[in-house]
Design a protein around this motif. Structure first.
Motif, PDB file in Angstrom:
ATOM      1  N   ALA A 483       0.845  -1.192   0.000  1.00 41.95           N
ATOM      2  CA  ALA A 483       0.000   0.000   0.000  1.00 41.95           C
ATOM      3  C   ALA A 483       0.876   1.236   0.000  1.00 41.95           C
ATOM      4  CB  ALA A 483      -0.924   0.010   1.217  1.00 41.95           C
ATOM      5  N   ASP A 484       0.525   2.183  -0.847  1.00 42.16           N
ATOM      6  CA  ASP A 484       1.217   3.469  -0.940  1.00 42.16           C
ATOM      7  C   ASP A 484       0.149   4.542  -0.767  1.00 42.16           C
ATOM      8  OD1 ASP A 484       3.007   5.479  -1.358  1.00 42.16           O
ATOM      9  OD2 ASP A 484       3.889   4.605  -3.153  1.00 42.16           O
ATOM     10  N   LEU A 485       0.001   5.064   0.440  1.00 41.81           N
ATOM     11  CA  LEU A 485      -1.135   5.926   0.785  1.00 41.81           C
ATOM     12  C   LEU A 485      -0.671   7.301   1.246  1.00 41.81           C
ATOM     13  CD1 LEU A 485      -3.122   3.314   2.905  1.00 41.81           C
ATOM     14  CD2 LEU A 485      -3.378   3.774   0.470  1.00 41.81           C
ATOM     15  N   PRO A 486      -1.348   8.365   0.801  1.00 40.71           N
ATOM     16  CA  PRO A 486      -1.052   9.703   1.317  1.00 40.71           C
ATOM     17  C   PRO A 486      -1.832   9.958   2.614  1.00 40.71           C
ATOM     18  CG  PRO A 486      -2.609   9.857  -0.489  1.00 40.71           C
ATOM     19  CD  PRO A 486      -2.310   8.394  -0.324  1.00 40.71           C
ATOM     20  N   ILE A 487      -1.129  10.148   3.699  1.00 43.04           N
ATOM     21  CA  ILE A 487      -1.763  10.390   4.993  1.00 43.04           C
ATOM     22  C   ILE A 487      -1.168  11.651   5.595  1.00 43.04           C
ATOM     23  CG2 ILE A 487      -2.157   9.483   7.313  1.00 43.04           C
ATOM     24  CD1 ILE A 487      -2.062   6.703   6.204  1.00 43.04           C
ATOM     25  N   PHE A 488      -2.052  12.633   5.875  1.00 39.37           N
ATOM     26  CA  PHE A 488      -1.644  13.918   6.460  1.00 39.37           C
ATOM     27  C   PHE A 488      -0.530  14.578   5.643  1.00 39.37           C
ATOM     28  CE2 PHE A 488      -3.023  11.357  10.206  1.00 39.37           C
ATOM     29  CZ  PHE A 488      -4.191  12.060  10.468  1.00 39.37           C
ATOM     30  N   GLY A 489      -0.693  14.508   4.313  1.00 40.59           N
ATOM     31  CA  GLY A 489       0.254  15.178   3.443  1.00 40.59           C
ATOM     32  C   GLY A 489       1.548  14.432   3.201  1.00 40.59           C
ATOM     33  N   ARG A 490       1.709  13.252   3.755  1.00 40.67           N
ATOM     34  CA  ARG A 490       2.926  12.472   3.575  1.00 40.67           C
ATOM     35  C   ARG A 490       2.585  11.096   3.011  1.00 40.67           C
ATOM     36  NH1 ARG A 490       6.543  12.501   8.904  1.00 40.67           N
ATOM     37  NH2 ARG A 490       7.898  11.455   7.379  1.00 40.67           N
ATOM     38  N   GLU A 491       3.537  10.509   2.283  1.00 40.12           N
ATOM     39  CA  GLU A 491       3.344   9.186   1.702  1.00 40.12           C
ATOM     40  C   GLU A 491       3.640   8.122   2.753  1.00 40.12           C
ATOM     41  OE1 GLU A 491       2.202   8.289  -1.270  1.00 40.12           O
ATOM     42  OE2 GLU A 491       1.847  10.389  -1.806  1.00 40.12           O
ATOM     43  N   TRP A 492       2.656   7.262   2.985  1.00 28.02           N
ATOM     44  CA  TRP A 492       2.801   6.174   3.952  1.00 28.02           C
ATOM     45  C   TRP A 492       2.825   4.857   3.190  1.00 28.02           C
ATOM     46  CZ3 TRP A 492      -0.604   2.142   5.414  1.00 28.02           C
ATOM     47  CH2 TRP A 492      -0.227   1.444   6.566  1.00 28.02           C
ATOM     48  N   THR A 493       3.891   4.096   3.377  1.00 29.12           N
ATOM     49  CA  THR A 493       4.051   2.831   2.663  1.00 29.12           C
ATOM     50  C   THR A 493       3.978   1.678   3.647  1.00 29.12           C
ATOM     51  OG1 THR A 493       6.468   2.919   2.866  1.00 29.12           O
ATOM     52  CG2 THR A 493       5.487   3.905   0.902  1.00 29.12           C
ATOM     53  N   SER A 494       3.413   0.571   3.165  1.00 33.00           N
ATOM     54  CA  SER A 494       3.271  -0.600   4.022  1.00 33.00           C
ATOM     55  C   SER A 494       3.182  -1.842   3.158  1.00 33.00           C
ATOM     56  CB  SER A 494       2.012  -0.475   4.895  1.00 33.00           C
ATOM     57  OG  SER A 494       1.779  -1.657   5.628  1.00 33.00           O
ATOM     58  N   GLY A 495       3.643  -2.959   3.712  1.00 35.20           N
ATOM     59  CA  GLY A 495       3.555  -4.225   3.013  1.00 35.20           C
ATOM     60  C   GLY A 495       3.540  -5.377   3.992  1.00 35.20           C
ATOM     61  N   GLY A 496       2.801  -6.438   3.649  1.00 37.89           N
ATOM     62  CA  GLY A 496       2.762  -7.599   4.520  1.00 37.89           C
ATOM     63  C   GLY A 496       1.355  -8.141   4.675  1.00 37.89           C
ATOM     64  N   VAL A 497       1.176  -8.970   5.704  1.00 35.60           N
ATOM     65  CA  VAL A 497      -0.109  -9.621   5.939  1.00 35.60           C
ATOM     66  C   VAL A 497      -1.154  -8.612   6.412  1.00 35.60           C
ATOM     67  CG1 VAL A 497      -1.291 -11.407   7.263  1.00 35.60           C
ATOM     68  CG2 VAL A 497       1.047 -11.804   6.459  1.00 35.60           C
ATOM     69  N   ALA A 498      -0.759  -7.697   7.299  1.00 37.16           N
ATOM     70  CA  ALA A 498      -1.707  -6.681   7.770  1.00 37.16           C
ATOM     71  C   ALA A 498      -2.201  -5.810   6.622  1.00 37.16           C
ATOM     72  CB  ALA A 498      -1.059  -5.825   8.854  1.00 37.16           C
ATOM     73  N   THR A 499      -1.288  -5.485   5.715  1.00 41.21           N
ATOM     74  CA  THR A 499      -1.685  -4.705   4.533  1.00 41.21           C
ATOM     75  C   THR A 499      -2.609  -5.517   3.633  1.00 41.21           C
ATOM     76  OG1 THR A 499       0.481  -3.651   4.652  1.00 41.21           O
ATOM     77  CG2 THR A 499      -0.797  -3.285   2.667  1.00 41.21           C
ATOM     78  N   PHE A 500      -2.405  -6.829   3.606  1.00 37.97           N
ATOM     79  CA  PHE A 500      -3.296  -7.699   2.835  1.00 37.97           C
ATOM     80  C   PHE A 500      -4.727  -7.639   3.381  1.00 37.97           C
ATOM     81  CE2 PHE A 500      -5.159 -12.060   2.898  1.00 37.97           C
ATOM     82  CZ  PHE A 500      -5.554 -12.105   1.579  1.00 37.97           C
ATOM     83  N   MET A 501      -4.886  -7.637   4.693  1.00 37.79           N
ATOM     84  CA  MET A 501      -6.217  -7.508   5.277  1.00 37.79           C
ATOM     85  C   MET A 501      -6.823  -6.144   4.962  1.00 37.79           C
ATOM     86  SD  MET A 501      -6.521 -10.472   6.485  1.00 37.79           S
ATOM     87  CE  MET A 501      -8.123 -10.215   7.244  1.00 37.79           C
ATOM     88  N   PHE A 502      -5.977  -5.101   4.977  1.00 38.89           N
ATOM     89  CA  PHE A 502      -6.460  -3.769   4.607  1.00 38.89           C
ATOM     90  C   PHE A 502      -6.871  -3.737   3.131  1.00 38.89           C
ATOM     91  CE2 PHE A 502      -5.453   0.412   2.772  1.00 38.89           C
ATOM     92  CZ  PHE A 502      -6.352   1.202   3.475  1.00 38.89           C
ATOM     93  N   TRP A 503      -6.101  -4.410   2.272  1.00 38.70           N
ATOM     94  CA  TRP A 503      -6.412  -4.481   0.842  1.00 38.70           C
ATOM     95  C   TRP A 503      -7.778  -5.117   0.627  1.00 38.70           C
ATOM     96  CZ3 TRP A 503      -6.949  -9.046  -2.086  1.00 38.70           C
ATOM     97  CH2 TRP A 503      -6.983  -8.885  -3.475  1.00 38.70           C
ATOM     98  N   ARG A 504      -8.045  -6.204   1.324  1.00 35.79           N
ATOM     99  CA  ARG A 504      -9.346  -6.861   1.178  1.00 35.79           C
ATOM    100  C   ARG A 504     -10.485  -5.976   1.683  1.00 35.79           C
ATOM    101  NH1 ARG A 504      -9.337 -13.424   2.160  1.00 35.79           N
ATOM    102  NH2 ARG A 504      -8.470 -13.927   0.099  1.00 35.79           N
TER     103      ARG A 504
END
Length: 537
Positions: A483-504
């Motif tokens: 996931a590559d998400l803009p949060i509060f004006g900044r780019e927030w990156t994440s990867g893994g199983v937790a991000t997979f649950m967020f993706w779903r």
């Protein structure tokens, strides 16, 4: 004297006849009265013995309201309102239709009273989950939303025509349609007029003129593409399992080549890896070790729209999953049983494979190129339709274009098309208000009233379209996502199983209806409990 007696006789005869007739009429009236009295008496007696019939069933108030509303709708055609035609049923068109106030517009025929939707598909396809359909993770029907499901809840009826637009005439303001389905009626082609046209026909797969791509490769753009790929993949596996097959032929049949390092190619490679690990190893243990997945990308790295950290994370995950990534590699030719690749060293080599999946870009449809050719002064970009700040097609103020058919500074993604559709729904609300005021102004007789209407028209201003990027998501297999998400004006990156649950959860919330959410969630549970279906037609 005799004549006088004859006259008196005739007069007396007529008197007797009249008296006789009068007596007969009196007798008949008396008889009829007595018969009616006897009938009433017998009916009353029977009524006292037989219970009265039950009253007719009363309709529910809601059904009565809907029937009344339907009758009113069919007769309230307003000739002062404009005709809106929408070409397409993809992300942009569906988002527009969802937010459109249909009471502001009429159709081209007086039978219906709202917008017209024209598309060769009578459904909306949730394309981000198409790779899941290709390997059987999701059922095809789970990501389909019938267009009439959206239109039936509108205030005024929307005419949905399943047909393909063949030509748009920006001068006459007409659209020519054709029914290309297997079963056709006596009329299979027609031309309809429009006041406003929303051009959202999308794009087709770009092959770059490479030989053999259309003949031998599978695409990943439409529903039938995913179903075709699923059949061909299982066909390769079953053919490899045929008795007496050589090891060399097994390796060829079980080698899958995915062309395109964008989100579609990445997610398809991840889904294929899951299919191998979670199902094929159990059903085909003797073949599982031979299955290979190769991802080919012409650019220096995959996922160019994501951050460098997520690109590196995806490459590491693919390496752990035995998915080979070939960057700076171009496809020169696709054969029936192989693909010719040109690596970064400039050397061409032929790679045997059982299947090639092409997910390497988009190009304009023929109808789009024809429309642009009719407006050469405003349409100079060969990539697609050139727009102004309000998504109007340059050179045709009554045509709005959204989605992949346009050549804008935005990426051709579902997120962009969806926001463009929502924006146009607000624009058409203002345009309908402006058109009504202009119609009232043309009939205004008092100068003070006309001046008031002019001021109201001047206050209506269309704001330019502004795209708000909500981030990027991609599934990379092994129950992992990035996931590559803009949060509060900044780019927030994440990867893994937790991000997979967020993706779903993000995709579930993005689906257009509760029906689709329930079906997709049910498919995920089904696959977790019983695995994917490996049967094929």
């Amino acid at each position: 004297m005799q004549a006088a007696r004859h006259v008196r006789f005739m007069s007396t005869s007529r008197s007797l006849v009249c008296s006789h007739v009068h007596a007969q009429k009196h007798f008949l009236r008396a008889s009829t009265s007595r018969a009616q009295s006897r009938s009433v008496a017998s009916t009353a007696a029977a009524a006292s013995q037989t219970p009265p019939p039950p009253p007719p069933p009363s309709q529910g108030r809601w059904r009565y309201f809907l029937q009344t509303l339907g009758r009113v709708t069919l007769v309230t055609f307003d000739p002062s309102k404009k005709t809106l035609v929408i070409l397409g049923s993809g992300w942009g068109a569906t988002s527009l239709l969802k937010g459109l106030d249909t009471s502001d517009y009429n159709t081209a025929c007086h039978t219906f009273n709202s917008a017209i939707v024209v598309s060769p598909k009578n459904f909306f396809l949730f394309t981000p989950l198409l790779p899941s359909v290709a390997v059987g993770t999701l059922n095809a029907r789970s990501i389909l939303q019938p267009t009439r499901y959206l239109t039936r809840h509108k205030e005024r009826q929307v005419l949905v025509i399943e047909a393909e637009a063949k030509e748009v005439d920006p001068v006459k303001k007409t659209v020519t349609l054709s029914d290309d389905s297997e079963i056709q009626g006596q009329i299979s082609s027609t031309t309809i007029p429009y006041d406003y046209l929303v051009y959202a026909v999308g794009a087709e797969t770009q092959t770059f003129g490479i030989p053999g791509v259309r003949e031998h490769a599978c695409f990943m753009k439409e529903l039938h593409d995913a179903e075709k790929m699923q059949r061909r993949f299982l066909d390769c596996v079953e053919s490899a399992a045929f008795p007496g097959q050589s090891d060399e032929e097994k390796d060829r049949l079980l080698h899958m080549v995915v062309v395109g390092g964008g989100p579609t190619g990445i997610e398809l490679s991840g889904e294929l890896r899951d299919f191998l690990e979670e199902d094929l190893k159990s059903w085909y243990p003797e073949l599982a070790s031979r299955i290979r997945i190769t991802l080919v990308e012409a650019l220096p790295n995959v996922l160019p729209s994501f951050s460098k950290e997520l690109i590196a994370y995806t490459e590491r995950t693919f390496k752990e999953s035995d998915i080979e990534i070939l960057t700076k590699t171009m496809v020169r030719k696709v054969n029936e049983k192989s693909v010719v690749l040109k690596g970064p060293d400039g050397v061409e080599r032929e790679v045997p494979c059982g299947m090639v999946v092409w997910a390497a870009g988009n190009t304009s449809r023929q109808i789009t190129r024809d429309l642009m050719a009719k407006l050469p002064e405003g349409q100079t970009n060969k990539r697609g339709i050139t727009l102004d700040d309000h998504l109007r097609m340059k050179g045709a103020r009554d045509i709005f274009a959204i989605g992949d058919c346009t050549a804008s500074s935005y990426a051709p993604t579902a997120q962009v098309a969806s926001q463009q559709g929502s924006y146009l729904s607000r624009v058409f609300k203002l345009l309908a208000k402006k058109d009504k005021l202009e119609a009232d102004l043309s009939h205004a007789e008092i100068s003070e009233e006309a001046e008031k209407l002019k001021k109201q028209i001047d206050k209506i201003k269309l704001k330019p379209f502004h795209y708000s990027h909500q981030g990027s998501l991609a599934y990379i297999g092994s129950d992992k996502a990035i996931a590559d998400l803009p949060i509060f004006g900044r780019e927030w990156t994440s990867g893994g199983v937790a991000t997979f649950m967020f993706w779903r959860s993000a995709y579930l919330s993005t689906l257009f209806s509760l029906r689709n959410r329930s079906l997709v969630a049910g498919d995920w549970v089904r696959v977790k409990l019983w695995g994917r279906d490996v049967s094929r037609e």
